[in-house]
Motif scaffolding. Sequence first.
Motif, PDB file in Angstrom:
ATOM      1  N   GLU A 488       0.743  -1.022   0.077  1.00  0.00           N
ATOM      2  CA  GLU A 488       0.074   0.094  -0.113  1.00  0.00           C
ATOM      3  C   GLU A 488       0.824   1.177   0.116  1.00  0.00           C
ATOM      4  N   SER A 489       2.030   1.271   0.478  1.00  0.00           N
ATOM      5  CA  SER A 489       3.159   2.339   0.195  1.00  0.00           C
ATOM      6  C   SER A 489       4.052   2.325  -0.931  1.00  0.00           C
ATOM      7  N   GLU A 490       3.997   3.743  -1.405  1.00  0.00           N
ATOM      8  CA  GLU A 490       4.823   3.929  -2.620  1.00  0.00           C
ATOM      9  C   GLU A 490       6.335   4.188  -2.157  1.00  0.00           C
ATOM     10  N   ASN A 491       7.102   3.634  -2.942  1.00  0.00           N
ATOM     11  CA  ASN A 491       8.454   3.497  -2.768  1.00  0.00           C
ATOM     12  C   ASN A 491       8.847   2.943  -1.576  1.00  0.00           C
ATOM     13  N   VAL A 492       8.119   2.063  -0.820  1.00  0.00           N
ATOM     14  CA  VAL A 492       8.658   1.635   0.460  1.00  0.00           C
ATOM     15  C   VAL A 492       9.982   1.176   0.606  1.00  0.00           C
ATOM     16  N   PHE A 493      10.354   0.394  -0.512  1.00  0.00           N
ATOM     17  CA  PHE A 493      11.603  -0.443  -0.361  1.00  0.00           C
ATOM     18  C   PHE A 493      12.760   0.717  -0.260  1.00  0.00           C
ATOM     19  N   GLU A 494      12.739   1.437  -1.028  1.00  0.00           N
ATOM     20  CA  GLU A 494      14.057   2.677  -0.765  1.00  0.00           C
ATOM     21  C   GLU A 494      13.860   3.333   0.405  1.00  0.00           C
ATOM     22  N   ARG A 495      12.546   3.732   0.567  1.00  0.00           N
ATOM     23  CA  ARG A 495      12.362   4.799   1.661  1.00  0.00           C
ATOM     24  C   ARG A 495      12.823   4.213   2.863  1.00  0.00           C
ATOM     25  N   TRP A 496      12.535   2.859   3.157  1.00  0.00           N
ATOM     26  CA  TRP A 496      12.985   2.426   4.520  1.00  0.00           C
ATOM     27  C   TRP A 496      14.300   1.516   4.382  1.00  0.00           C
ATOM     28  N   LEU A 497      14.959   1.536   3.123  1.00  0.00           N
ATOM     29  CA  LEU A 497      16.108   1.007   2.958  1.00  0.00           C
ATOM     30  C   LEU A 497      17.111   1.444   4.054  1.00  0.00           C
ATOM     31  N   PRO A 498      17.494   2.770   4.386  1.00  0.00           N
ATOM     32  CA  PRO A 498      18.528   3.188   5.483  1.00  0.00           C
ATOM     33  C   PRO A 498      18.177   2.875   6.787  1.00  0.00           C
ATOM     34  N   TYR A 499      17.057   2.630   6.891  1.00  0.00           N
ATOM     35  CA  TYR A 499      16.342   2.010   8.372  1.00  0.00           C
ATOM     36  C   TYR A 499      16.990   0.408   8.460  1.00  0.00           C
ATOM     37  N   ALA A 500      16.702  -0.339   7.397  1.00  0.00           N
ATOM     38  CA  ALA A 500      17.214  -1.614   7.383  1.00  0.00           C
ATOM     39  C   ALA A 500      18.589  -1.700   7.634  1.00  0.00           C
ATOM     40  N   MET A 501      19.543  -0.747   7.077  1.00  0.00           N
ATOM     41  CA  MET A 501      20.951  -0.679   7.198  1.00  0.00           C
ATOM     42  C   MET A 501      21.069  -0.381   8.668  1.00  0.00           C
TER      43      MET A 501
END
Length: 582
Positions: A488-501
């Motif tokens: 449901e969220s747009e660009n969720v992969f790259e937006r939360w990528l720094p937090y996954a790091m």
Amino acid sequence: MGRFKKQQWWLVYLLLGLVLLLPAHASFAQDGYEEVKAFHAELTVGSDGILTVVETIDYSFSTQRHGIFRDLPVRYELDNGEQVIVPIEVVSVEDWPYELERSRSMIRVRIGDPNQTVTGVQRYVITYRAIGAIRYFDNHDEIYWNVTGNDWDVPLSRVSAIVHLPSAVNETSLVTDCYTGIVGSTDQNCEINSAGLDVNFSSNDPLTLVVGWGPKGAVAFIAPQHPELWADYIRPNIVGFLVVILLPLLACIFLLNRWWKYGRDPEGAGTLVVQYDPPDHLTPAEVSTVFSEHIGTEEIIVTIVDLAVRGYLKITELPKAFLSQKNFEFTLLKPGFVKDETLKQHEVKILNVMFGSSEKVTLKHLTDRYAFDGNLPLIRQRLYTQAVAGRYFTDSPEKTRLKYRGIGGSLILLAILIGFVMSNGWLSEDWLNGTLVAVGVALVGVLVMIFGAYMPRKTAEGVRVYDHARGFREYLSTAEKYRLKWQESENVFERWLPYAMVFGVVDKWSEAFKNITLSPPGWYEGQSMSAGFNAVIFSRSISNLQSGLSRAVSSTPQRSSSGSGFGGSSGGGFGGGGGGSW
């Protein structure tokens, strides 16, 4: 005429220098100079194995003093490291009052009257017996004796000794030797003369003698005494043992109580609740600060990636040269970032460090010019300041840790000082006590430093953010379970990528998107996307980027760094010690 005057002035200077030197020399000659004018020792080896020593000391005083002291060791360490005790029994001191001061390793014979003083040359005759001073070997027995000792406060001259052997000794079996000088010296500036079973030694330096004889059994065997655990180590050093045990224990109780009152975080929710976004719209570095309470190079790296995701810079993979490390180019997309009020202080600082006045910079250039060297403390400070300003901590975690490290370090330095002072007394009698006390204080210092790591305290708000971050990490780690939510969220992969790091779950986050068709991120350009975008393959590029940035952020310029058995030496064997006046 001018030349003559010049020579006159040199003469004046010379005479003036002599005038200035003479009083100092006279003062040295008159004030406090002392020496041992003659030292004679008469050693009688008894057939019972006991050594009787009579020392005659002619001591010269230039000023009024009470008398002398003579230090007689009773504890020795043999060449093989074995500890032995040679008990000393002081029999008499002729014509002078004396007192015995005992320590674990030595006896001090203090000779003289504390209510009277003497001057000039005085003679002191000390008689004592040493039990266990004979050394026994397979084919001979011997006396290896440090006649004068090497720890006198004053110079010695006219040193002599005579050794009397019992009648059962075979005169032809005698083997003699002597050594002079400082401890360990093999100099032999001494003379030896034998007359029957009497051996004479003479020297003008500190003297150690060796006399060996046969047959075996001519002198009775006295087994060497060894230190006992309770009597020689624990009981004399009970204070030290109590300190090394009780002081850290009490310190631990105190520190636990202090942590309970001032370092323990308020109670949180307890139950883990999955969260689908970061807490309080905090940046990745801020989330990491609250979550781990530490700031290192990783916080800077995730900030750089996050700034790229948010459109402040672009990251481009550069072609890899042969045998070289992977390189990247960073392009600044918003040159007016300094005035951007949406940026946090640490983000502005990182962009400034990276680009300065330029708009393009390579990873290699950042590494080679040590761009972040010297700037890391300021970036850390800004992140901690923001965390305190956001009311997530009562005080900066780094400041709290540094305070406890400072206290702990000071205690360790104090322990070193205590150990030095207590281990270097007049007889070093408290070396074990001193060491134990020092170790006890040092252990307290270490405990303080360890507890300091747990003393940073979150506020109730900080605990709420921490719990939220835990829930967000759970989401990023198990994203497959929450596919509907992130779809449901747009660009969720790259937006939360720094937090996954930040949470170290990039692989898991990427795996959730491996079969999903995603648009390639506009902020990253590289060969890994030439055949289309794949989240798993992209995560490997991000891993390479992390490794390169880690080298760049942590790069710093190289800084410049400023026994006998018919052998032995002076100061060896039994006997020894020293002396001086009081």
